[in-house]
Design a protein around this motif. Structure first.
Motif, mmCIF file in Angstrom:
data_model
loop_
_atom_site.group_PDB
_atom_site.id
_atom_site.type_symbol
_atom_site.label_atom_id
_atom_site.label_comp_id
_atom_site.label_asym_id
_atom_site.label_seq_id
_atom_site.Cartn_x
_atom_site.Cartn_y
_atom_site.Cartn_z
ATOM 1 N N SER A 1 -9.939 7.512 -11.849
ATOM 2 C CA SER A 1 -9.263 6.213 -11.823
ATOM 3 C C SER A 1 -10.275 5.082 -11.914
ATOM 4 N N GLU A 2 -9.753 3.878 -12.069
ATOM 5 C CA GLU A 2 -10.607 2.692 -12.180
ATOM 6 C C GLU A 2 -11.540 2.559 -10.984
ATOM 7 N N THR A 3 -11.039 2.877 -9.808
ATOM 8 C CA THR A 3 -11.832 2.704 -8.588
ATOM 9 C C THR A 3 -12.785 3.870 -8.351
ATOM 10 N N GLY A 4 -12.468 5.036 -8.907
ATOM 11 C CA GLY A 4 -13.288 6.218 -8.664
ATOM 12 C C GLY A 4 -13.152 6.752 -7.253
ATOM 13 N N MET A 5 -12.119 6.289 -6.527
ATOM 14 C CA MET A 5 -11.918 6.685 -5.133
ATOM 15 C C MET A 5 -10.813 7.738 -5.047
ATOM 16 N N THR A 6 -10.918 8.592 -4.055
ATOM 17 C CA THR A 6 -9.964 9.707 -3.922
ATOM 18 C C THR A 6 -9.273 9.711 -2.564
ATOM 19 N N CYS A 7 -8.935 8.507 -2.084
ATOM 20 C CA CYS A 7 -8.265 8.413 -0.781
ATOM 21 C C CYS A 7 -6.876 9.029 -0.827
ATOM 22 N N GLY A 8 -6.232 8.959 -2.014
ATOM 23 C CA GLY A 8 -4.920 9.558 -2.152
ATOM 24 C C GLY A 8 -3.790 8.564 -2.249
ATOM 25 N N GLY A 9 -4.094 7.272 -2.361
ATOM 26 C CA GLY A 9 -3.030 6.278 -2.443
ATOM 27 C C GLY A 9 -3.380 5.172 -3.413
ATOM 28 N N ASN A 10 -2.666 4.059 -3.292
ATOM 29 C CA ASN A 10 -2.972 2.882 -4.114
ATOM 30 C C ASN A 10 -2.573 1.633 -3.360
ATOM 31 N N ILE A 11 -3.167 0.544 -3.736
ATOM 32 C CA ILE A 11 -2.813 -0.736 -3.113
ATOM 33 C C ILE A 11 -2.562 -1.775 -4.202
ATOM 34 N N SER A 12 -1.725 -2.730 -3.870
ATOM 35 C CA SER A 12 -1.499 -3.886 -4.734
ATOM 36 C C SER A 12 -1.997 -5.116 -3.997
ATOM 37 N N CYS B 1 -6.183 -18.948 -12.764
ATOM 38 C CA CYS B 1 -4.845 -18.356 -12.691
ATOM 39 C C CYS B 1 -4.744 -17.363 -11.539
ATOM 40 N N ASN B 2 -3.516 -17.180 -11.056
ATOM 41 C CA ASN B 2 -3.234 -16.164 -10.043
ATOM 42 C C ASN B 2 -2.908 -14.848 -10.742
ATOM 43 N N ARG B 3 -3.026 -13.740 -9.992
ATOM 44 C CA ARG B 3 -2.759 -12.456 -10.630
ATOM 45 C C ARG B 3 -2.407 -11.401 -9.577
ATOM 46 N N LEU B 4 -1.469 -10.543 -9.931
ATOM 47 C CA LEU B 4 -1.131 -9.387 -9.094
ATOM 48 C C LEU B 4 -1.822 -8.169 -9.693
ATOM 49 N N LYS B 5 -2.632 -7.466 -8.881
ATOM 50 C CA LYS B 5 -3.392 -6.318 -9.378
ATOM 51 C C LYS B 5 -3.075 -5.079 -8.542
ATOM 52 N N GLN B 6 -3.052 -3.928 -9.211
ATOM 53 C CA GLN B 6 -2.836 -2.649 -8.527
ATOM 54 C C GLN B 6 -4.054 -1.769 -8.741
ATOM 55 N N TYR B 7 -4.510 -1.141 -7.664
ATOM 56 C CA TYR B 7 -5.691 -0.286 -7.737
ATOM 57 C C TYR B 7 -5.330 1.144 -7.317
ATOM 58 N N ASP B 8 -5.628 2.061 -8.216
ATOM 59 C CA ASP B 8 -5.322 3.486 -7.999
ATOM 60 C C ASP B 8 -6.514 4.157 -7.304
ATOM 61 N N MET B 9 -6.235 4.826 -6.210
ATOM 62 C CA MET B 9 -7.292 5.532 -5.471
ATOM 63 C C MET B 9 -6.932 6.997 -5.292
ATOM 64 N N THR B 10 -6.374 7.576 -6.359
ATOM 65 C CA THR B 10 -5.921 8.975 -6.253
ATOM 66 C C THR B 10 -6.844 9.976 -6.927
ATOM 67 N N SER B 11 -7.823 9.506 -7.729
ATOM 68 C CA SER B 11 -8.716 10.454 -8.393
ATOM 69 C C SER B 11 -10.018 9.780 -8.793
ATOM 70 N N SER C 1 0.854 -1.188 0.000
ATOM 71 C CA SER C 1 0.000 0.000 0.000
ATOM 72 C C SER C 1 0.891 1.240 0.000
ATOM 73 N N ASP C 2 0.407 2.282 -0.649
ATOM 74 C CA ASP C 2 1.185 3.511 -0.770
ATOM 75 C C ASP C 2 0.251 4.703 -0.607
ATOM 76 N N GLY C 3 0.620 5.630 0.225
ATOM 77 C CA GLY C 3 -0.218 6.798 0.436
ATOM 78 C C GLY C 3 -1.383 6.489 1.352
ATOM 79 N N SER C 4 -2.431 7.272 1.211
ATOM 80 C CA SER C 4 -3.613 7.116 2.053
ATOM 81 C C SER C 4 -4.555 6.074 1.439
ATOM 82 N N THR C 5 -4.785 4.998 2.176
ATOM 83 C CA THR C 5 -5.665 3.920 1.704
ATOM 84 C C THR C 5 -6.553 3.466 2.859
#
Length: 268
Positions: free
Chosen positions: A85-96, A72-82, A28-32
């Motif tokens: 973004s895909e998530t539509g969230m504005t927490c200010g960070g991202n998580i993998s 299959c397994n998968r590593l996913k990253q979700y952007d929460m900065t605007s 996790s990076d930033g505010s999540t």
């Protein structure tokens, strides 16, 4: 729900034959909403645990279901900065997150520990089935067959006892007991379960007579028409091993949604 609880729920899912995925926050990076967490996603879309809630959790659930379908397994990253973004969230960070898929082996239930049952168990295990052997004989009399199965269930009455045996939904049933009446009893029990395939050995004359008796018991023609009998693909051969090959070939055809025709002259 902590990591140990997730593992316990995984064990329950495995025992019930339910495919699932575990979604784990690995960075996790930033505010999540959360910096760590686990979520269990079942193949029907239900979840337990959390990775923070909100839209990111909905998207992760959808991604996990896709992974389950693809195996299959998968590593996913979700952007929460605007909001863009895909998530539509504005927490200010991202998580993998790491999505780990746990598929279940298909289950084959062999009713009858005769020569054909023995050959079917050997071949079913070879091609990747978990196997359950059901028989009404004393264990000492069929010990060499029991060791071939992942699980053995001793019954006294096929119809009554088999109805109460806990078997994962979607199992594949092969009925080849030591007697026509036992075959019929086993079939009555199997038809009360949620199965992917049920096949019964026997000649056309035997099957016709048996089905007439079962209709008298109130079992519908519609239900009986779902039974693959005489069992197996028409491959020829009379040995238990040859018959087992035809049975397993038919089960694989049904399981994989294929037609059983040859490939010669066709493009894969």
């Amino acid at each position: 729900m902590n990591a140990i609880d997730i593992v316990k729920e995984q064990v329950k899912a495995y025992e019930k034959g339910i495919a699932h995925a575990v979604v784990t926050i690995v960075h996790s990076d930033g505010s999540t909403p959360r910096t760590n967490g686990k979520m269990l996603v079942y193949s029907n879309g239900a979840t337990k645990g959390t990775i923070g809630g909100g839209n990111v959790e909905c998207i992760a659930t959808s991604d996990a279901l896709q992974c389950i379908r693809e195996g299959c397994n998968r590593l996913k990253q979700y952007d929460m900065t605007s909001e863009a973004s895909e998530t539509g969230m504005t927490c200010g960070g991202n998580i993998s997150v790491m999505i780990e898929v746990f598929t279940v082996r298909p289950v084959l239930v062999m009713c009858g520990a005769g020569h054909i049952g023995e050959a079917v168990l050997r071949l079913a295990s070879f091609v990747g089935f978990d196997t359950i052997l059901v028989d009404n004989r004393e264990e000492k009399d069929i010990a060499e067959k029991i060791v071939l199965a992942d699980r053995f269930v001793k019954v006294h009455d096929y119809e009554e006892d088999l109805k109460n045996v806990e078997i994962p939904d979607g199992a594949h049933y092969v009925i080849a007991t030591q007697g026509h009446s036992f075959d019929g009893d086993a079939l009555v029990a199997v038809l009360t379960k949620k199965y992917s395939y049920v096949g019964m050995i026997g000649s056309s004359l035997k099957i016709k007579a048996l089905f007439e008796k079962m209709e008298e018991k109130g079992i519908s023609k519609e239900e009986l028409n779902k039974v693959y009998t005489p069992i197996g693909l028409d491959l020829g051969g009379e040995s238990p091993e040859e018959i087992a090959v035809s049975i397993i070939a038919e089960i694989l055809m049904i399981k994989n949604g294929r037609t059983g025709t040859h490939w010669m002259g066709k493009e894969k």
